[in-house]
Design a protein around this motif. Sequence first.
Motif, PDB file in Angstrom:
ATOM      1  N   LEU A  20       0.923  -1.128   0.170  1.00 56.91           N
ATOM      2  CA  LEU A  20       0.037  -0.017   0.056  1.00 56.91           C
ATOM      3  C   LEU A  20       0.888   1.249   0.130  1.00 56.91           C
ATOM      4  O   LEU A  20       0.741   2.302  -0.659  1.00 56.91           O
ATOM      5  CB  LEU A  20      -0.793   0.006   1.166  1.00 56.91           C
ATOM      6  CG  LEU A  20      -1.892   1.244   1.363  1.00 56.91           C
ATOM      7  CD1 LEU A  20      -2.785   1.475   0.189  1.00 56.91           C
ATOM      8  CD2 LEU A  20      -2.703   1.018   2.604  1.00 56.91           C
ATOM      9  N   ILE A  21       1.802   1.265   0.948  1.00 57.00           N
ATOM     10  CA  ILE A  21       2.840   2.490   0.847  1.00 57.00           C
ATOM     11  C   ILE A  21       3.480   2.687  -0.472  1.00 57.00           C
ATOM     12  O   ILE A  21       3.427   3.959  -1.149  1.00 57.00           O
ATOM     13  CB  ILE A  21       4.013   2.096   1.858  1.00 57.00           C
ATOM     14  CG1 ILE A  21       3.343   1.941   3.201  1.00 57.00           C
ATOM     15  CG2 ILE A  21       5.026   3.190   1.815  1.00 57.00           C
ATOM     16  CD1 ILE A  21       4.214   1.877   4.499  1.00 57.00           C
ATOM     17  N   HIS A  22       3.890   1.646  -1.454  1.00 51.81           N
ATOM     18  CA  HIS A  22       4.405   1.669  -2.565  1.00 51.81           C
ATOM     19  C   HIS A  22       3.394   2.372  -3.553  1.00 51.81           C
ATOM     20  O   HIS A  22       3.567   3.228  -4.404  1.00 51.81           O
ATOM     21  CB  HIS A  22       4.907   0.334  -2.960  1.00 51.81           C
ATOM     22  CG  HIS A  22       5.423   0.289  -4.467  1.00 51.81           C
ATOM     23  ND1 HIS A  22       6.591   1.044  -4.855  1.00 51.81           N
ATOM     24  CD2 HIS A  22       4.769  -0.313  -5.649  1.00 51.81           C
ATOM     25  CE1 HIS A  22       6.712   0.941  -6.028  1.00 51.81           C
ATOM     26  NE2 HIS A  22       5.953   0.161  -6.832  1.00 51.81           N
ATOM     27  N   GLN A  23       2.080   1.949  -3.482  1.00 52.78           N
ATOM     28  CA  GLN A  23       1.237   2.535  -4.219  1.00 52.78           C
ATOM     29  C   GLN A  23       0.798   4.168  -3.847  1.00 52.78           C
ATOM     30  O   GLN A  23       0.690   4.883  -4.825  1.00 52.78           O
ATOM     31  CB  GLN A  23      -0.154   1.789  -4.073  1.00 52.78           C
ATOM     32  CG  GLN A  23      -1.532   2.201  -4.718  1.00 52.78           C
ATOM     33  CD  GLN A  23      -2.991   1.586  -4.136  1.00 52.78           C
ATOM     34  OE1 GLN A  23      -2.729   0.386  -3.803  1.00 52.78           O
ATOM     35  NE2 GLN A  23      -3.859   2.165  -4.596  1.00 52.78           N
ATOM     36  N   ILE A  24       0.900   4.258  -2.699  1.00 55.85           N
ATOM     37  CA  ILE A  24       0.708   5.781  -2.279  1.00 55.85           C
ATOM     38  C   ILE A  24       1.957   6.689  -2.605  1.00 55.85           C
ATOM     39  O   ILE A  24       1.461   7.598  -3.174  1.00 55.85           O
ATOM     40  CB  ILE A  24       0.507   5.965  -0.917  1.00 55.85           C
ATOM     41  CG1 ILE A  24      -0.739   5.174  -0.292  1.00 55.85           C
ATOM     42  CG2 ILE A  24       0.681   7.298  -0.385  1.00 55.85           C
ATOM     43  CD1 ILE A  24      -1.075   5.057   1.211  1.00 55.85           C
TER      44      ILE A  24
ATOM     45  N   HIS B 137       9.633   3.975   4.571  1.00 54.17           N
ATOM     46  CA  HIS B 137       9.302   3.744   3.221  1.00 54.17           C
ATOM     47  C   HIS B 137       8.547   4.655   2.308  1.00 54.17           C
ATOM     48  O   HIS B 137       8.332   4.442   1.172  1.00 54.17           O
ATOM     49  CB  HIS B 137       8.734   2.362   3.179  1.00 54.17           C
ATOM     50  CG  HIS B 137       9.786   1.359   3.232  1.00 54.17           C
ATOM     51  ND1 HIS B 137      10.527   0.530   2.775  1.00 54.17           N
ATOM     52  CD2 HIS B 137      10.245   0.717   4.615  1.00 54.17           C
ATOM     53  CE1 HIS B 137      11.353  -0.135   3.008  1.00 54.17           C
ATOM     54  NE2 HIS B 137      11.298  -0.228   4.183  1.00 54.17           N
ATOM     55  N   ILE B 138       7.858   5.763   3.225  1.00 51.95           N
ATOM     56  CA  ILE B 138       6.959   6.707   2.780  1.00 51.95           C
ATOM     57  C   ILE B 138       8.012   7.514   2.158  1.00 51.95           C
ATOM     58  O   ILE B 138       8.424   8.452   2.796  1.00 51.95           O
ATOM     59  CB  ILE B 138       6.209   7.138   3.761  1.00 51.95           C
ATOM     60  CG1 ILE B 138       5.121   5.912   4.240  1.00 51.95           C
ATOM     61  CG2 ILE B 138       5.134   8.245   3.262  1.00 51.95           C
ATOM     62  CD1 ILE B 138       4.339   6.520   5.473  1.00 51.95           C
ATOM     63  N   LYS B 139       7.949   8.008   0.727  1.00 54.15           N
ATOM     64  CA  LYS B 139       8.687   8.855   0.234  1.00 54.15           C
ATOM     65  C   LYS B 139       8.380  10.316  -0.080  1.00 54.15           C
ATOM     66  O   LYS B 139       8.943  11.074  -0.655  1.00 54.15           O
ATOM     67  CB  LYS B 139       9.148   8.356  -1.353  1.00 54.15           C
ATOM     68  CG  LYS B 139       9.859   6.880  -1.100  1.00 54.15           C
ATOM     69  CD  LYS B 139      10.972   7.027  -0.041  1.00 54.15           C
ATOM     70  CE  LYS B 139      11.888   5.796   0.334  1.00 54.15           C
ATOM     71  NZ  LYS B 139      12.846   5.728   1.234  1.00 54.15           N
ATOM     72  N   ILE B 140       6.832  10.515  -0.182  1.00 51.82           N
ATOM     73  CA  ILE B 140       6.236  11.611  -0.006  1.00 51.82           C
ATOM     74  C   ILE B 140       6.189  12.404   1.126  1.00 51.82           C
ATOM     75  O   ILE B 140       6.271  11.737   2.235  1.00 51.82           O
ATOM     76  CB  ILE B 140       4.973  11.425  -0.706  1.00 51.82           C
ATOM     77  CG1 ILE B 140       3.879  10.765   0.109  1.00 51.82           C
ATOM     78  CG2 ILE B 140       4.866  10.800  -2.138  1.00 51.82           C
ATOM     79  CD1 ILE B 140       2.395  10.529  -0.288  1.00 51.82           C
ATOM     80  N   PRO B 141       6.017  13.870   1.189  1.00 55.97           N
ATOM     81  CA  PRO B 141       6.031  14.287   2.450  1.00 55.97           C
ATOM     82  C   PRO B 141       4.765  14.105   3.380  1.00 55.97           C
ATOM     83  O   PRO B 141       3.803  13.918   2.993  1.00 55.97           O
ATOM     84  CB  PRO B 141       5.917  15.881   2.162  1.00 55.97           C
ATOM     85  CG  PRO B 141       6.314  16.061   0.573  1.00 55.97           C
ATOM     86  CD  PRO B 141       6.035  14.572   0.252  1.00 55.97           C
ATOM     87  N   ILE B 142       5.036  13.724   4.768  1.00 61.41           N
ATOM     88  CA  ILE B 142       3.924  13.436   5.750  1.00 61.41           C
ATOM     89  C   ILE B 142       3.685  14.673   6.286  1.00 61.41           C
ATOM     90  O   ILE B 142       4.402  15.444   6.913  1.00 61.41           O
ATOM     91  CB  ILE B 142       4.450  12.381   6.542  1.00 61.41           C
ATOM     92  CG1 ILE B 142       4.906  11.021   5.647  1.00 61.41           C
ATOM     93  CG2 ILE B 142       3.506  11.976   7.847  1.00 61.41           C
ATOM     94  CD1 ILE B 142       5.483  10.051   6.612  1.00 61.41           C
ATOM     95  N   VAL B 143       2.383  15.201   6.611  1.00 66.29           N
ATOM     96  CA  VAL B 143       1.925  16.066   7.260  1.00 66.29           C
ATOM     97  C   VAL B 143       0.851  15.583   8.300  1.00 66.29           C
ATOM     98  O   VAL B 143      -0.185  14.831   8.152  1.00 66.29           O
ATOM     99  CB  VAL B 143       1.106  17.134   6.364  1.00 66.29           C
ATOM    100  CG1 VAL B 143       0.273  18.182   7.338  1.00 66.29           C
ATOM    101  CG2 VAL B 143       1.877  18.019   5.204  1.00 66.29           C
ATOM    102  N   VAL B 144       1.255  15.527   9.729  1.00 63.74           N
ATOM    103  CA  VAL B 144       0.310  15.342  10.504  1.00 63.74           C
ATOM    104  C   VAL B 144      -0.307  16.632  11.248  1.00 63.74           C
ATOM    105  O   VAL B 144       0.158  17.515  11.518  1.00 63.74           O
ATOM    106  CB  VAL B 144       1.017  14.521  11.866  1.00 63.74           C
ATOM    107  CG1 VAL B 144       0.150  14.351  13.025  1.00 63.74           C
ATOM    108  CG2 VAL B 144       1.748  13.314  11.354  1.00 63.74           C
ATOM    109  N   TYR B 145      -1.645  16.319  10.912  1.00 66.14           N
ATOM    110  CA  TYR B 145      -2.615  17.479  10.735  1.00 66.14           C
ATOM    111  C   TYR B 145      -3.382  17.583  12.109  1.00 66.14           C
ATOM    112  O   TYR B 145      -4.512  17.104  12.264  1.00 66.14           O
ATOM    113  CB  TYR B 145      -3.328  17.717   9.656  1.00 66.14           C
ATOM    114  CG  TYR B 145      -4.078  18.922   9.342  1.00 66.14           C
ATOM    115  CD1 TYR B 145      -4.805  19.748  10.110  1.00 66.14           C
ATOM    116  CD2 TYR B 145      -3.628  19.579   8.130  1.00 66.14           C
ATOM    117  CE1 TYR B 145      -5.467  20.804   9.781  1.00 66.14           C
ATOM    118  CE2 TYR B 145      -4.431  20.878   7.674  1.00 66.14           C
ATOM    119  CZ  TYR B 145      -5.434  21.359   8.598  1.00 66.14           C
ATOM    120  OH  TYR B 145      -5.741  22.678   8.209  1.00 66.14           O
TER     121      TYR B 145
END
Length: 387
Positions: A61-65, A103-111
């Motif tokens: 799922l992480i790869h897909q995201i 493994h998450i390569k896009i920016p993470i925003v904890v909101y």
Amino acid sequence: MFSLLKRIWIKKKTICHVGAWGGNFGDSILQNSIRRQLCELDDRIEFVYYNCQKTEFTLELIHQINKSCDVMIVGGGGLIFNRPQDNSKSGWQWNIDINYIDHIKIPIVVYGIGYNKFEYDKNDFQSVTREHLLKTIDKSALFSVRNTGTKEYLVKLGGDASKIDVIPDPGMFAQPSFIKIPGIATNKVKIGINWTTDRENQTFPEPWNVTKERFLCELVKAINKISGKYDIQVFYIGHMGYEFDKAIIEYFKSYLDIKPIIIDECLCEIYPPGDGEKVGYLVDIYRQMDLVLGMRGHSNIVSFGQNTPCIAIGSHRKLRYFKKDIHDEENIIDIREMNNINDKYIYGKIEYNLAHLSAQKMRLIGEFARQRHIEDEFNKKVISLLH
């Protein structure tokens, strides 16, 4: 023709939005409000949603995201909360193995998430939770919490204070959609009541059922006494619908001198609130009140956003945290101090607000403007990650 060409020429930006999309009004307004605010700043944005309580973030799922999305948002809401039935790998509401976060390569925003443990909840967080939260703080491009109390909790765990922003809960910026409440009278003082039916055993001090009954008795006596001084209407405003709140609704019907108007019954079509126009209807109901007695967090937060004074009732830390941040700590009936609470005490809180409604509303307007500025500045930072 122009709109078609615009869609072709302008590349859409996709936000993967992870949250507790469970049908609760509070969760629904978060989903709705965050999307609306960000789309107002950038009309290229589209959202894909993942329910954090029902989704395990596997490597697949992480790869897909990573391939399909530009930013991941986690939150808002009270996600720092352990529900054993979720079997979360983190011990809080984001169900991802700690070793997979990198493994998450896009920016993470904890909101705007919150520490959401109930006052008398005997469940402990998992041993991995502290390390998982600290890892999330370090990995995130932006990490924000919805109140200062949550930031203080995370700093005590070892979180870097400089990486933790405090922003308003986005529920306070939800937009109302006008709805006519059957039986509402413009010439009467309108008092709304909201109750938290779930986890009452974690809300009231032991013996919780005895304490609950005692508190309800004092609350009803206070409201009945108020009805002798003011020409009032009482409204019960549920967040989940009649069947969920049936017991407390029937209690108020039985013991209030004035027959309450039950939103869950007279406007049953707006439940469950979901993510569409129904959310705005419930927001508008809070707008139409003169005063709210609210146990749920978003009963207080939405009332504030609609310039409706609200007295928080209950023991939950999120109520205390919120009221402290908006400088409204006097408007709490804290049932941790049940020995000091009686009908006279509750009556005094209600009567003061009704006697000073104009001044209370003016004070809320100024505080709301301050919160609005904080939210706007944070949203600009989120948008910058898409460019």
